[in-house]
Motif scaffolding. Sequence first.
Motif, mmCIF file in Angstrom:
data_model
loop_
_atom_site.group_PDB
_atom_site.id
_atom_site.type_symbol
_atom_site.label_atom_id
_atom_site.label_comp_id
_atom_site.label_asym_id
_atom_site.label_seq_id
_atom_site.Cartn_x
_atom_site.Cartn_y
_atom_site.Cartn_z
ATOM 1 N N SER B 153 -5.614 2.806 9.128
ATOM 2 C CA SER B 153 -4.741 2.063 8.223
ATOM 3 C C SER B 153 -5.272 2.140 6.796
ATOM 4 C CB SER B 153 -4.610 0.615 8.693
ATOM 5 O OG SER B 153 -5.730 -0.139 8.306
ATOM 6 N N LYS B 154 -6.596 2.170 6.639
ATOM 7 C CA LYS B 154 -7.157 2.315 5.299
ATOM 8 C C LYS B 154 -6.728 3.645 4.686
ATOM 9 C CE LYS B 154 -11.604 1.496 5.966
ATOM 10 N NZ LYS B 154 -13.022 1.337 5.594
ATOM 11 N N VAL B 155 -6.842 4.703 5.498
ATOM 12 C CA VAL B 155 -6.462 6.024 5.002
ATOM 13 C C VAL B 155 -4.979 6.063 4.648
ATOM 14 C CG1 VAL B 155 -6.272 8.451 5.601
ATOM 15 C CG2 VAL B 155 -8.276 7.164 6.319
ATOM 16 N N ILE B 156 -4.178 5.507 5.536
ATOM 17 C CA ILE B 156 -2.731 5.516 5.293
ATOM 18 C C ILE B 156 -2.402 4.786 3.997
ATOM 19 C CG2 ILE B 156 -0.536 4.617 6.138
ATOM 20 C CD1 ILE B 156 -1.415 5.261 8.944
ATOM 21 N N ASN B 157 -3.016 3.630 3.813
ATOM 22 C CA ASN B 157 -2.756 2.873 2.593
ATOM 23 C C ASN B 157 -3.167 3.655 1.350
ATOM 24 O OD1 ASN B 157 -1.551 0.570 3.677
ATOM 25 N ND2 ASN B 157 -3.543 -0.320 4.209
ATOM 26 N N LEU B 158 -4.296 4.345 1.471
ATOM 27 C CA LEU B 158 -4.754 5.154 0.346
ATOM 28 C C LEU B 158 -3.712 6.189 -0.065
ATOM 29 C CD1 LEU B 158 -7.119 6.167 -1.522
ATOM 30 C CD2 LEU B 158 -7.711 7.720 0.338
ATOM 31 N N TYR B 159 -3.240 6.920 0.932
ATOM 32 C CA TYR B 159 -2.284 7.989 0.620
ATOM 33 C C TYR B 159 -0.899 7.449 0.273
ATOM 34 C CZ TYR B 159 -5.631 11.580 1.878
ATOM 35 O OH TYR B 159 -6.724 12.399 1.897
ATOM 36 N N LYS B 160 -0.617 6.252 0.769
ATOM 37 C CA LYS B 160 0.641 5.630 0.365
ATOM 38 C C LYS B 160 0.597 5.292 -1.117
ATOM 39 C CE LYS B 160 2.591 2.293 2.704
ATOM 40 N NZ LYS B 160 2.685 1.171 3.686
ATOM 41 N N LYS B 161 -0.538 4.794 -1.552
ATOM 42 C CA LYS B 161 -0.688 4.473 -2.978
ATOM 43 C C LYS B 161 -0.572 5.728 -3.835
ATOM 44 C CE LYS B 161 -3.390 0.235 -2.655
ATOM 45 N NZ LYS B 161 -4.773 -0.223 -2.427
ATOM 46 N N ARG B 162 -1.078 6.812 -3.295
ATOM 47 C CA ARG B 162 -0.976 8.074 -4.031
ATOM 48 C C ARG B 162 0.450 8.607 -4.081
ATOM 49 N NH1 ARG B 162 -5.561 12.517 -2.673
ATOM 50 N NH2 ARG B 162 -7.429 11.217 -2.781
ATOM 51 N N GLY B 163 1.298 7.969 -3.264
ATOM 52 C CA GLY B 163 2.698 8.379 -3.266
ATOM 53 C C GLY B 163 2.982 9.586 -2.395
ATOM 54 N N GLU B 164 2.079 9.890 -1.478
ATOM 55 C CA GLU B 164 2.299 11.050 -0.613
ATOM 56 C C GLU B 164 3.083 10.698 0.652
ATOM 57 O OE1 GLU B 164 -1.027 13.512 0.266
ATOM 58 O OE2 GLU B 164 -2.006 13.169 -1.677
ATOM 59 N N LEU B 165 3.056 9.415 1.017
ATOM 60 C CA LEU B 165 3.704 9.011 2.275
ATOM 61 C C LEU B 165 4.882 8.085 2.005
ATOM 62 C CD1 LEU B 165 0.557 8.304 4.485
ATOM 63 C CD2 LEU B 165 1.863 10.416 4.233
ATOM 64 N N ILE B 166 5.825 8.111 2.947
ATOM 65 C CA ILE B 166 7.008 7.263 2.791
ATOM 66 C C ILE B 166 6.606 5.799 2.780
ATOM 67 C CG2 ILE B 166 8.681 8.828 3.785
ATOM 68 C CD1 ILE B 166 8.302 7.431 6.452
ATOM 69 N N ASP B 167 7.446 4.994 2.167
ATOM 70 C CA ASP B 167 7.087 3.606 1.912
ATOM 71 C C ASP B 167 7.586 2.690 3.024
ATOM 72 O OD1 ASP B 167 5.694 1.877 0.294
ATOM 73 O OD2 ASP B 167 7.510 1.187 -0.734
ATOM 74 N N ILE B 168 6.984 2.827 4.195
ATOM 75 C CA ILE B 168 7.259 1.883 5.287
ATOM 76 C C ILE B 168 5.919 1.292 5.699
ATOM 77 C CG2 ILE B 168 9.311 3.094 6.077
ATOM 78 C CD1 ILE B 168 7.664 4.398 8.211
ATOM 79 N N PRO B 169 5.943 0.151 6.404
ATOM 80 C CA PRO B 169 4.683 -0.526 6.739
ATOM 81 C C PRO B 169 3.701 0.401 7.465
ATOM 82 C CG PRO B 169 6.549 -1.919 7.292
ATOM 83 C CD PRO B 169 7.115 -0.598 6.863
ATOM 84 N N SER B 170 2.425 0.227 7.149
ATOM 85 C CA SER B 170 1.395 1.043 7.793
ATOM 86 C C SER B 170 1.458 0.902 9.303
ATOM 87 C CB SER B 170 0.005 0.609 7.308
ATOM 88 O OG SER B 170 -0.154 0.918 5.951
#
Lengths: 218, 218
Positions: B153-170
């Motif tokens: 979840s930490k990794v996912i949040n990191l890449y979500k912040k970078r804007g690489e992943l779609i914006d749905i809950p981790s």
Amino acid sequence: MSKGNLLDAIIAQTKLTKKQTDKQQKIVETAIKLFAEKGYANTSTSEIAKAAMVAEGTIFRHYGTKDNLLLSVILPFIKDSIPTMAEEVFGEIMSKNIGCFEDFLRALLTNRIHFINENREIFQIVVKELLYSDELRKDLLPFFTKNILHQISKVINLYKKRGELIDIPSSTIQRMIFPLIGGYFVSRFVLQPDNLDLDEEAEIGNLIRFIMDGLRKE
Amino acid sequence: MSKGNLLDAIIAQTKLTKKQTDKQQKIVETAIKLFAEKGYANTSTSEIAKAAMVAEGTIFRHYGTKDNLLLSVILPFIKDSIPTMAEEVFGEIMSKNIGCFEDFLRALLTNRIHFINENREIFQIVVKELLYSDELRKDLLPFFTKNILHQISKVINLYKKRGELIDIPSSTIQRMIFPLIGGYFVSRFVLQPDNLDLDEEAEIGNLIRFIMDGLRKE
DNA sequence: ATAATAAATGAGTGATTACTCATTTGTAAG
DNA sequence: CTTACAAATGAGTAATCACTCATTTATTAT
């Protein structure tokens, strides 16, 4: 286990629909519950007899062997799950030419989740023994692949021709979708069977979106 | 099974690295082979003794109980798999800030496939018993989720912040990725363990593309 | 070489396993 | 009520289970 051919056994089982005794029904119910909970190998016939409030001899009078009792439990499930899926889902899609691939996926997932929900414990048994028993795996896996994979590849090819799916080999697509959906079912119905409070439609929506568009933004 | 806390057992196991006897090593080797093949519940201690060419008493002299023998097999595997993953993969990614999410996935998958390939039989045992034994599942699942999911979840949040992943809950993303990767591993290493002739890099590439972009064309 | 300690043995334990069978119980027809 | 037949019983069977322990074998220290 596995005297001869399992397919024959399935066919044989299909034909004789002789009425069950009260005790017989109780035995099967109890066996399903215990097999699902502790696994086939960890459940003794004496335990089943005690829980079903039946003499142990009664079990063997009706089912002959413990193996046979297991087959009596899972064969009707297998027998139902494959043709039902073929007819209800694939047949419908292939004949009427319903909408897009997403609609097909939604119909398939909704249908299967509903079916497994109604046969939750037997699904647990099948998954557990499929992994645990070499014999059962050798008999059942080819049966699954022949019936399901063949159907699925037809659907995939159809939608590939329509230009809705990426242009990679069907076998590759299958090797992605199958573990995903199978893993989802196992995770939901076997690993965490107590998780009952989830929005069914939203859950399916998430799955479909993931399958179609993955995780990348935009 | 499961006297007290499994985590304590893991820690205890970690500390004492006393040298193994030749016979002890043979016992563990044989147990791994048979447990993976036929399942823990379907393997008797006398069978292990015979196959390892050792007196049955020797098994109990070293391991006390059959349960303990199983734990001696799988605990080092668990103990290795979690921290190794945390340090080698997550640590590296989180500290050095390596490239995009796809690179992270590639590193993670390559690393884990390699690890499981080297411990194929023990992985089979863990998967089988995780599904078969209530006790083991109750002990191990929380252990996995606490250690792995938290890292992921930490990794996912990191890449979500970078804007690489779609914006749905981790949590939603996790509930998609986990069954997919887990299902892929189980399908490949447990259900079809004989399928050795495949292009490793291409296989990983397919998985990553599927995870990132799904099946939709364009 | 001798004593001391650890490793290994295998016959033996009671408990439990899947399964049998002579007997009893329930049920329905004549 | 009697006869006939299937359903159900539960004590009993041999085999196998995990596990014990007195004894023997191997290893190490002195």
